[in-house]
Design an enzyme around this catalytic site. Structure first.
Site: not given
Length: 170
Positions: A71, A99
Site C-alpha cells: 500500500e 495495517c
C-alpha cells in the site's frame, strides 16, 4: 468497464465488476511478491480518469525497509503520478486489510475509498482490530469495502505461509 461512480450504492458491493477487475490486478502483484519470497500482498491505486497510477507488492525483505508495504509503495507511486500527496479522487485496492501504518497512510493521502480482499485478524486497521479509516476523531475518513475476492486473497497468503512452514521443517 462501466464508468466509475463512487456515489452509486451498488459501488459498495464487493462483487461490483470494477472492484473485482482491480482486485485481480492487486492479486497479480501479490503473486509477484510470492515469487520474490515476500509476503504476498498486492496493491493498486486507481484514478477515475487516469486509470491505474500505482501498482506494487510488499518489498520489505528486498528493500530491508519495514515500511515497504504494498500500500505504501503504491500510494507513493500514485502521488508521484499526480504530482500531489492528495489522492482525493483515487481508490486503493489491496489484497489484505491494511495495517495501522497503511491505514494511517490512507487517511493522510485523503483517499476517499479503500477496497480490500481478506481481513487481517492480527493487524487489520480498517475493520478487524482498529477502524482508523473511519475514526471520526481524524481529519479524514475513507469509505471501506472489504471482502472482494476474499477467498482468493486469503488462499494466496495461506499457501505462501504453508510452503514456508514446510520448507522450515526440511
Amino acid at each position: 468497464m462501466e464508468p466509475l461512480n463512487p456515489f452509486d450504492l451498488a459501488f459498495t458491493d464487493p462483487a461490483h465488476p470494477f472492484h473485482v477487475h482491480h482486485m485481480e490486478q492487486a492479486l497479480d502483484e501479490a503473486a509477484a511478491a510470492a515469487t520474490e519470497d515476500e509476503v504476498p500482498v498486492g496493491a493498486v491505486v486507481v484514478h477515475p480518469e487516469l486509470g491505474v497510477i500505482g501498482s506494487a507488492h510488499n518489498m520489505r525483505e528486498q528493500l530491508k525497509d519495514p515500511t515497504a508495504h504494498a500500500e505504501m509503495i503504491a500510494l507513493t507511486q500514485a502521488a508521484t503520478a499526480l504530482k500531489s500527496w492528495r489522492l482525493e479522487k483515487c481508490i486503493l485496492y489491496v489484497t489484505l486489510e491494511p495495517c495501522p501504518m497503511c491505514a494511517g497512510g490512507i487517511v493522510q493521502a485523503r483517499l476517499p475509498m479503500v477496497v480490500y480482499g481478506c481481513t487481517d485478524p492480527k493487524a487489520g486497521a480498517c475493520h478487524t482490530l482498529f477502524q482508523i479509516t473511519s475514526d471520526p476523531r481524524l481529519n479524514h475518513r475513507a469509505e471501506v469495502v472489504g471482502g472482494v475476492l476474499a477467498d482468493r486473497c486469503a488462499a494466496v497468503l495461506t499457501d505462501f505461509f504453508r510452503r514456508k512452514r514446510e520448507l522450515g521443517k526440511k
